[in-house]
Write a protein that holds these residues in place. Structure first.
Motif, PDB file in Angstrom:
ATOM      1  N   ASP A   1       0.827  -1.215   0.000  1.00  0.00           N
ATOM      2  CA  ASP A   1       0.000   0.000   0.000  1.00  0.00           C
ATOM      3  C   ASP A   1       0.856   1.257   0.000  1.00  0.00           C
ATOM      4  N   GLN A   2       2.041   1.185   0.576  1.00  0.00           N
ATOM      5  CA  GLN A   2       2.888   2.371   0.705  1.00  0.00           C
ATOM      6  C   GLN A   2       4.326   2.012   0.362  1.00  0.00           C
ATOM      7  N   GLY A   3       5.120   3.053   0.202  1.00  0.00           N
ATOM      8  CA  GLY A   3       6.547   2.865  -0.022  1.00  0.00           C
ATOM      9  C   GLY A   3       6.880   2.520  -1.452  1.00  0.00           C
ATOM     10  N   ALA A   4       8.119   2.112  -1.657  1.00  0.00           N
ATOM     11  CA  ALA A   4       8.599   1.832  -3.008  1.00  0.00           C
ATOM     12  C   ALA A   4       7.907   0.605  -3.586  1.00  0.00           C
ATOM     13  N   CYS A   5       7.851   0.546  -4.905  1.00  0.00           N
ATOM     14  CA  CYS A   5       7.266  -0.609  -5.565  1.00  0.00           C
ATOM     15  C   CYS A   5       7.982  -0.819  -6.897  1.00  0.00           C
ATOM     16  N   ASP A   6       7.724  -1.956  -7.511  1.00  0.00           N
ATOM     17  CA  ASP A   6       8.330  -2.278  -8.805  1.00  0.00           C
ATOM     18  C   ASP A   6       7.349  -2.058  -9.949  1.00  0.00           C
ATOM     19  N   VAL A   7       6.092  -2.324  -9.658  1.00  0.00           N
ATOM     20  CA  VAL A   7       5.065  -2.188 -10.694  1.00  0.00           C
ATOM     21  C   VAL A   7       3.855  -1.481 -10.085  1.00  0.00           C
ATOM     22  N   VAL A   8       3.288  -0.565 -10.841  1.00  0.00           N
ATOM     23  CA  VAL A   8       2.037   0.071 -10.422  1.00  0.00           C
ATOM     24  C   VAL A   8       0.948  -0.380 -11.381  1.00  0.00           C
ATOM     25  N   LEU A   9      -0.105  -0.895 -10.807  1.00  0.00           N
ATOM     26  CA  LEU A   9      -1.257  -1.322 -11.596  1.00  0.00           C
ATOM     27  C   LEU A   9      -2.325  -0.258 -11.359  1.00  0.00           C
ATOM     28  N   CYS A  10      -2.657   0.508 -12.376  1.00  0.00           N
ATOM     29  CA  CYS A  10      -3.512   1.659 -12.106  1.00  0.00           C
ATOM     30  C   CYS A  10      -4.725   1.735 -13.017  1.00  0.00           C
ATOM     31  N   GLY A  11      -5.802   2.221 -12.421  1.00  0.00           N
ATOM     32  CA  GLY A  11      -7.040   2.423 -13.153  1.00  0.00           C
ATOM     33  C   GLY A  11      -7.089   3.813 -13.750  1.00  0.00           C
ATOM     34  N   THR A  12      -8.289   4.223 -14.098  1.00  0.00           N
ATOM     35  CA  THR A  12      -8.471   5.514 -14.766  1.00  0.00           C
ATOM     36  C   THR A  12      -7.920   6.656 -13.934  1.00  0.00           C
ATOM     37  N   HIS A  13      -8.094   6.586 -12.619  1.00  0.00           N
ATOM     38  CA  HIS A  13      -7.679   7.696 -11.769  1.00  0.00           C
ATOM     39  C   HIS A  13      -6.340   7.429 -11.083  1.00  0.00           C
ATOM     40  N   GLY A  14      -5.588   6.514 -11.624  1.00  0.00           N
ATOM     41  CA  GLY A  14      -4.276   6.227 -11.068  1.00  0.00           C
ATOM     42  C   GLY A  14      -3.284   7.307 -11.439  1.00  0.00           C
ATOM     43  N   PRO A  15      -2.048   7.181 -10.990  1.00  0.00           N
ATOM     44  CA  PRO A  15      -1.043   8.199 -11.250  1.00  0.00           C
ATOM     45  C   PRO A  15      -0.733   8.340 -12.742  1.00  0.00           C
ATOM     46  N   ALA A  16      -0.463   9.574 -13.151  1.00  0.00           N
ATOM     47  CA  ALA A  16      -0.152   9.822 -14.558  1.00  0.00           C
ATOM     48  C   ALA A  16       1.262   9.375 -14.890  1.00  0.00           C
ATOM     49  N   MET A  17       2.095   9.289 -13.889  1.00  0.00           N
ATOM     50  CA  MET A  17       3.472   8.885 -14.126  1.00  0.00           C
ATOM     51  C   MET A  17       3.971   8.108 -12.915  1.00  0.00           C
ATOM     52  N   VAL A  18       5.061   7.433 -13.127  1.00  0.00           N
ATOM     53  CA  VAL A  18       5.641   6.665 -12.027  1.00  0.00           C
ATOM     54  C   VAL A  18       7.130   6.966 -11.963  1.00  0.00           C
ATOM     55  N   MET A  19       7.730   6.541 -10.889  1.00  0.00           N
ATOM     56  CA  MET A  19       9.163   6.761 -10.729  1.00  0.00           C
ATOM     57  C   MET A  19       9.930   6.055 -11.848  1.00  0.00           C
ATOM     58  N   PRO A  20      11.054   6.656 -12.264  1.00  0.00           N
ATOM     59  CA  PRO A  20      11.884   5.958 -13.240  1.00  0.00           C
ATOM     60  C   PRO A  20      12.256   4.574 -12.708  1.00  0.00           C
TER      61      PRO A  20
END
Lengths: 183, 230
Positions: free
Chosen positions: B35-54
């Motif tokens: 739920d928090q902290g660093a991650c390797d993959v973001v699975l996002c819906g319509t309202h998910g983040p527009a960008m992710v960390m490099p």
């Protein structure tokens, strides 16, 4: 020695004198007289200007000026605003219509705000019927984006944050080459 | 263990994905939903983040037909099916493994082709890192929350349309924080995205290099901050 100045303006009773006193290295010089205006719930009010200062490690001096808040002194705002590094507008959210108060200062400093960094500090933000975010929306309707922050002028850290934000704005003005008002 | 973050998805979808990840025996490597902290993959819906960390992969959950066919590899189509999710996670793990093995700091792994050195970043991330962001109003207090770095970012973004890279450079705030800030704005639909042509031009070089301006910028502002104990 070079001299620079930051201006504190805003509603009478919002705490300009207190804010200057919170960061000044000298006790603020005040020009208060007994208040006879029933529109503002305070015993004394500033009729001239407040003054405080900070000596910088370069030997230069930063002067902190507080304007009288009443709109009838708006001629003084413009005089004091000349060549200021920036302007901090302090508002009292517990007043009947703080957005109308904001309009007075936005209009009063109108032209100067085109080139002078400005931050709005809202005191007693937990009182009154105006939400803190309403200030940002009010400014957006006028195509303006100015920093709006809650402030308790009795807390030095809050006043320092206002000045820090003002400096951040100024920094960006400088990077964009928009600091022509600074001699 | 790879870490998967869910963003902008309904509670039902989140519960489903958590169950699939926890129960599946077909995943070739170990995955954990965080739920928090660093991650390797973001699975996002319509309202998910527009960008992710490099270096972080972004998979979009989309309605059937909502995505273009050439980017099927970055999309998990609704309704969410276990076999499709597992295949994407396996591809992601392979891409991330290859990406870290290549240890190219600026490279971004791609699900579609795990040979990082030879492939560009996924389009969504590549595009958003080069898009410019702008705001139309001072952010609400729920976003700023007296966070000095967020306030500083808001000050800069209030004055110009900037890519996340430029925002980081001009504000002096780490890229990760810039992305968190933009995500917080994005969640409330408070950020506008434009092409690179919408960015403000960089300051004229004579102003950047002018001794007078440099002295004024670092000298005066620094000395005021020191006097205030900042």
């Amino acid at each position: 020695m070079k001299e620079y100045k930051i201006l504190f303006s805003g509603t009478p009773g919002a705490g300009k004198t207190t804010a200057i006193g919170a960061v000044s290295e000298i006790p603020p010089v005040v020009t208060d007289v007994p208040n006879t205006d029933p529109g503002y719930a305070k015993a004394y009010t500033t009729v001239g200007l407040d003054y405080g200062q900070l000596t910088l490690d370069t030997g230069d001096c930063l002067r902190l000026f507080g304007t009288p808040g009443q709109a009838r002194f708006d001629f003084l705002w413009r005089i004091l605003g000349r060549n200021a590094l920036g302007l901090i507008i302090l508002l009292d959210n517990s007043r009947p219509n703080p957005l109308a108060d904001l309009e007075i200062y936005i209009n009063g400093f109108g032209e100067a705000l085109r080139s002078m960094p400005c931050v709005i500090g809202v005191g007693r933000h937990d009182q009154g019927n105006t939400a803190l975010d309403d200030y940002g929306l009010w400014l957006m309707e006028r195509n303006m984006i100015l920093p709006v922050l809650p402030v308790d002028v009795r807390r030095r850290a809050d006043v320092v944050l206002l000045i820090d934000v003002l400096l951040a704005e100024l920094e960006f003005h400088i990077r964009k080459g928009e600091c022509s008002h600074v001699e | 263990m790879w870490k998967l973050k869910l963003a902008g998805l309904s509670e039902t979808e989140q519960a489903l994905i958590r169950s699939i990840v926890r129960l599946s025996k077909d995943l070739e490597s170990s995955w954990q939903v965080v739920d928090q902290g660093a991650c390797d993959v973001v699975l996002c819906g319509t309202h998910g983040p527009a960008m992710v960390m490099p270096g972080v992969l972004r998979i979009r959950v989309a309605e059937p037909g909502e995505h273009s066919t050439e980017h099927m590899h970055d999309v998990l189509e609704r309704p969410i099916r276990a076999e499709r999710l597992i295949r994407l996670l396996c591809q992601s793990a392979a891409a991330l493994t290859q990406g870290r093995a290549s240890s190219t700091p600026s490279s971004t792994p791609s699900i579609s082709s795990p040979v990082v050195a030879e492939t560009p970043a996924p389009r969504a991330m590549h595009g958003s890192l080069h898009q410019v962001a702008s705001i139309g109003r001072w952010p609400p207090q729920v976003v700023l929350a007296k966070n000095r770095e967020f306030i500083r970012l808001a000050v800069v973004l209030a004055r110009a349309s900037l890519s996340v890279t430029e925002l980081s450079r001009l504000s002096g705030v780490p890229m990760e924080t810039c992305i968190s800030f933009l995500d917080a704005l994005e969640e409330r639909s408070l950020v506008r995205w434009g092409g690179a042509e919408d960015a403000i031009p960089p300051p004229p070089s004579h102003l950047q290099e002018s001794t007078e301006h440099r002295h004024f910028g670092s000298g005066l502002l620094g000395s005021i901050r020191r006097a205030l104990g900042i």
